[in-house]
Scaffold this motif. Structure first.
Motif, PDB file in Angstrom:
ATOM      1  N   ASP A  25      18.414 -48.125  -5.377  1.00 49.31           N
ATOM      2  CA  ASP A  25      19.012 -46.939  -4.754  1.00 49.31           C
ATOM      3  C   ASP A  25      18.359 -46.640  -3.402  1.00 49.31           C
ATOM      4  O   ASP A  25      18.928 -45.937  -2.578  1.00 49.31           O
ATOM      5  N   ASP A  26      17.139 -47.148  -3.210  1.00 45.21           N
ATOM      6  CA  ASP A  26      16.409 -46.911  -1.962  1.00 45.21           C
ATOM      7  C   ASP A  26      16.511 -48.079  -0.978  1.00 45.21           C
ATOM      8  O   ASP A  26      15.984 -48.000   0.127  1.00 45.21           O
ATOM      9  N   VAL A  27      17.139 -49.174  -1.401  1.00 44.01           N
ATOM     10  CA  VAL A  27      17.319 -50.328  -0.503  1.00 44.01           C
ATOM     11  C   VAL A  27      18.634 -50.125   0.245  1.00 44.01           C
ATOM     12  O   VAL A  27      19.701 -50.060  -0.367  1.00 44.01           O
ATOM     13  N   LEU A  28      18.537 -49.987   1.569  1.00 45.66           N
ATOM     14  CA  LEU A  28      19.734 -49.692   2.367  1.00 45.66           C
ATOM     15  C   LEU A  28      20.268 -50.941   3.052  1.00 45.66           C
ATOM     16  O   LEU A  28      19.514 -51.747   3.590  1.00 45.66           O
ATOM     17  N   ILE A  29      21.584 -51.068   3.026  1.00 45.75           N
ATOM     18  CA  ILE A  29      22.297 -52.172   3.654  1.00 45.75           C
ATOM     19  C   ILE A  29      23.113 -51.588   4.803  1.00 45.75           C
ATOM     20  O   ILE A  29      23.908 -50.669   4.589  1.00 45.75           O
ATOM     21  N   ASP A  30      22.889 -52.102   5.995  1.00 48.56           N
ATOM     22  CA  ASP A  30      23.654 -51.659   7.167  1.00 48.56           C
ATOM     23  C   ASP A  30      24.653 -52.733   7.555  1.00 48.56           C
ATOM     24  O   ASP A  30      24.331 -53.919   7.558  1.00 48.56           O
ATOM     25  N   GLU A  31      25.855 -52.303   7.885  1.00 50.79           N
ATOM     26  CA  GLU A  31      26.894 -53.229   8.345  1.00 50.79           C
ATOM     27  C   GLU A  31      27.668 -52.521   9.437  1.00 50.79           C
ATOM     28  O   GLU A  31      27.799 -51.300   9.432  1.00 50.79           O
ATOM     29  N   GLN A  32      28.179 -53.295  10.389  1.00 51.79           N
ATOM     30  CA  GLN A  32      28.999 -52.696  11.441  1.00 51.79           C
ATOM     31  C   GLN A  32      30.070 -53.665  11.896  1.00 51.79           C
ATOM     32  O   GLN A  32      29.988 -54.867  11.647  1.00 51.79           O
ATOM     33  N   ASN A  34      32.222 -55.824  14.657  1.00 47.09           N
ATOM     34  CA  ASN A  34      31.724 -56.692  15.732  1.00 47.09           C
ATOM     35  C   ASN A  34      31.463 -55.932  17.027  1.00 47.09           C
ATOM     36  O   ASN A  34      30.527 -56.232  17.752  1.00 47.09           O
ATOM     37  N   ASP A  35      32.297 -54.937  17.309  1.00 44.95           N
ATOM     38  CA  ASP A  35      32.134 -54.175  18.558  1.00 44.95           C
ATOM     39  C   ASP A  35      31.252 -52.927  18.389  1.00 44.95           C
ATOM     40  O   ASP A  35      31.056 -52.165  19.320  1.00 44.95           O
ATOM     41  N   GLY A  36      30.740 -52.712  17.171  1.00 38.86           N
ATOM     42  CA  GLY A  36      29.842 -51.593  16.929  1.00 38.86           C
ATOM     43  C   GLY A  36      30.516 -50.230  16.832  1.00 38.86           C
ATOM     44  O   GLY A  36      29.839 -49.210  16.770  1.00 38.86           O
ATOM     45  N   LYS A  37      31.844 -50.203  16.780  1.00 38.87           N
ATOM     46  CA  LYS A  37      32.558 -48.914  16.760  1.00 38.87           C
ATOM     47  C   LYS A  37      32.567 -48.253  15.371  1.00 38.87           C
ATOM     48  O   LYS A  37      32.871 -47.082  15.251  1.00 38.87           O
ATOM     49  N   LEU A  38      32.271 -49.045  14.346  1.00 38.70           N
ATOM     50  CA  LEU A  38      32.215 -48.502  12.996  1.00 38.70           C
ATOM     51  C   LEU A  38      30.951 -49.027  12.328  1.00 38.70           C
ATOM     52  O   LEU A  38      30.692 -50.231  12.334  1.00 38.70           O
ATOM     53  N   LYS A  39      30.164 -48.094  11.790  1.00 34.96           N
ATOM     54  CA  LYS A  39      28.915 -48.471  11.120  1.00 34.96           C
ATOM     55  C   LYS A  39      28.894 -47.851   9.732  1.00 34.96           C
ATOM     56  O   LYS A  39      29.309 -46.705   9.556  1.00 34.96           O
ATOM     57  N   VAL A  40      28.393 -48.625   8.785  1.00 30.31           N
ATOM     58  CA  VAL A  40      28.335 -48.187   7.396  1.00 30.31           C
ATOM     59  C   VAL A  40      26.939 -48.486   6.851  1.00 30.31           C
ATOM     60  O   VAL A  40      26.373 -49.535   7.144  1.00 30.31           O
ATOM     61  N   THR A  41      26.414 -47.552   6.072  1.00 30.64           N
ATOM     62  CA  THR A  41      25.157 -47.785   5.354  1.00 30.64           C
ATOM     63  C   THR A  41      25.411 -47.481   3.889  1.00 30.64           C
ATOM     64  O   THR A  41      25.991 -46.442   3.560  1.00 30.64           O
ATOM     65  N   LEU A  42      24.999 -48.405   3.020  1.00 26.22           N
ATOM     66  CA  LEU A  42      25.088 -48.157   1.596  1.00 26.22           C
ATOM     67  C   LEU A  42      23.852 -48.689   0.906  1.00 26.22           C
ATOM     68  O   LEU A  42      23.076 -49.436   1.494  1.00 26.22           O
ATOM     69  N   THR A  43      23.662 -48.274  -0.343  1.00 24.96           N
ATOM     70  CA  THR A  43      22.511 -48.744  -1.098  1.00 24.96           C
ATOM     71  C   THR A  43      22.832 -50.105  -1.708  1.00 24.96           C
ATOM     72  O   THR A  43      24.001 -50.502  -1.789  1.00 24.96           O
ATOM     73  N   ARG A  46      25.437 -50.197  -4.174  1.00 28.40           N
ATOM     74  CA  ARG A  46      26.802 -50.055  -3.661  1.00 28.40           C
ATOM     75  C   ARG A  46      27.289 -48.604  -3.609  1.00 28.40           C
ATOM     76  O   ARG A  46      28.455 -48.319  -3.854  1.00 28.40           O
ATOM     77  N   LYS A  47      26.397 -47.691  -3.277  1.00 27.86           N
ATOM     78  CA  LYS A  47      26.761 -46.290  -3.050  1.00 27.86           C
ATOM     79  C   LYS A  47      26.721 -46.046  -1.541  1.00 27.86           C
ATOM     80  O   LYS A  47      25.715 -46.322  -0.890  1.00 27.86           O
ATOM     81  N   ILE A  48      27.817 -45.535  -0.994  1.00 31.04           N
ATOM     82  CA  ILE A  48      27.897 -45.293   0.452  1.00 31.04           C
ATOM     83  C   ILE A  48      26.989 -44.120   0.812  1.00 31.04           C
ATOM     84  O   ILE A  48      27.050 -43.057   0.199  1.00 31.04           O
ATOM     85  N   LYS A  49      26.141 -44.333   1.823  1.00 26.56           N
ATOM     86  CA  LYS A  49      25.228 -43.293   2.296  1.00 26.56           C
ATOM     87  C   LYS A  49      25.732 -42.661   3.590  1.00 26.56           C
ATOM     88  O   LYS A  49      25.569 -41.477   3.801  1.00 26.56           O
ATOM     89  N   SER A  50      26.314 -43.489   4.468  1.00 27.74           N
ATOM     90  CA  SER A  50      26.828 -42.926   5.721  1.00 27.74           C
ATOM     91  C   SER A  50      27.884 -43.842   6.332  1.00 27.74           C
ATOM     92  O   SER A  50      27.878 -45.053   6.108  1.00 27.74           O
ATOM     93  N   LYS A  74      32.444 -56.119   3.761  1.00 27.23           N
ATOM     94  CA  LYS A  74      31.272 -56.917   4.126  1.00 27.23           C
ATOM     95  C   LYS A  74      29.993 -56.263   3.617  1.00 27.23           C
ATOM     96  O   LYS A  74      29.102 -56.934   3.102  1.00 27.23           O
ATOM     97  N   ALA A  75      29.895 -54.955   3.744  1.00 27.02           N
ATOM     98  CA  ALA A  75      28.708 -54.229   3.288  1.00 27.02           C
ATOM     99  C   ALA A  75      28.567 -54.311   1.767  1.00 27.02           C
ATOM    100  O   ALA A  75      27.469 -54.528   1.248  1.00 27.02           O
ATOM    101  N   ILE A  76      29.680 -54.158   1.053  1.00 26.76           N
ATOM    102  CA  ILE A  76      29.653 -54.236  -0.413  1.00 26.76           C
ATOM    103  C   ILE A  76      29.231 -55.634  -0.856  1.00 26.76           C
ATOM    104  O   ILE A  76      28.448 -55.792  -1.793  1.00 26.76           O
ATOM    105  N   GLU A  77      29.724 -56.656  -0.181  1.00 28.82           N
ATOM    106  CA  GLU A  77      29.345 -58.027  -0.526  1.00 28.82           C
ATOM    107  C   GLU A  77      27.842 -58.249  -0.319  1.00 28.82           C
ATOM    108  O   GLU A  77      27.166 -58.808  -1.174  1.00 28.82           O
TER     109      GLU A  77
END
Length: 106
Positions: A25-32, A34-43, A46-50, A74-77
């Motif tokens: 739950d404390d390990v964060l995965i960042d994905e965005q 290609n152009d950086g216009k959308l960013k996602v962080t999840l644990t 697989r819980k979305i944080k932001s 991509k982030a979930i994978e």
């Protein structure tokens, strides 16, 4: 075969699995995108944080939806891979294999 010892080992492994799940739950995965216009962080569980969305994407609903699908998948994978690797590491080391029980841990 020491059945009591094996049962104790299984109980210990179950606890390690639960501890690992909590830690993930404390390990964060960042994905965005290609152009950086959308960013996602999840644990790693697989819980979305932001989710951060560039204002430019707000003008095109379809494009935003496409971005969300691609980036979230991509982030979930990535999170699933981390999750699986961590849990595999716990179970492979600790569980004594009993003939016929291998399938329970796949």
């Amino acid at each position: 075969m020491d059945l009591m010892g094996m049962m104790g080992k299984l109980k210990e492994t179950q606890q390690k699995i639960e501890d690992t799940k909590k830690r993930l739950d404390d390990v964060l995965i960042d994905e965005q995108s290609n152009d950086g216009k959308l960013k996602v962080t999840l644990t790693a569980n697989r819980k979305i944080k932001s989710i951060t969305i560039d204002d430019a994407l707000l003008e095109d609903k379809e494009q935003l939806e496409d971005y969300l699908i691609v980036v979230l998948n991509k982030a979930i994978e990535k999170a699933s891979n981390v999750n699986q690797a961590e849990l595999d590491a716990v179970t492979k080391v600790d569980i004594p294999m009993i003939p016929g029980m291998e399938d329970l841990f796949k």
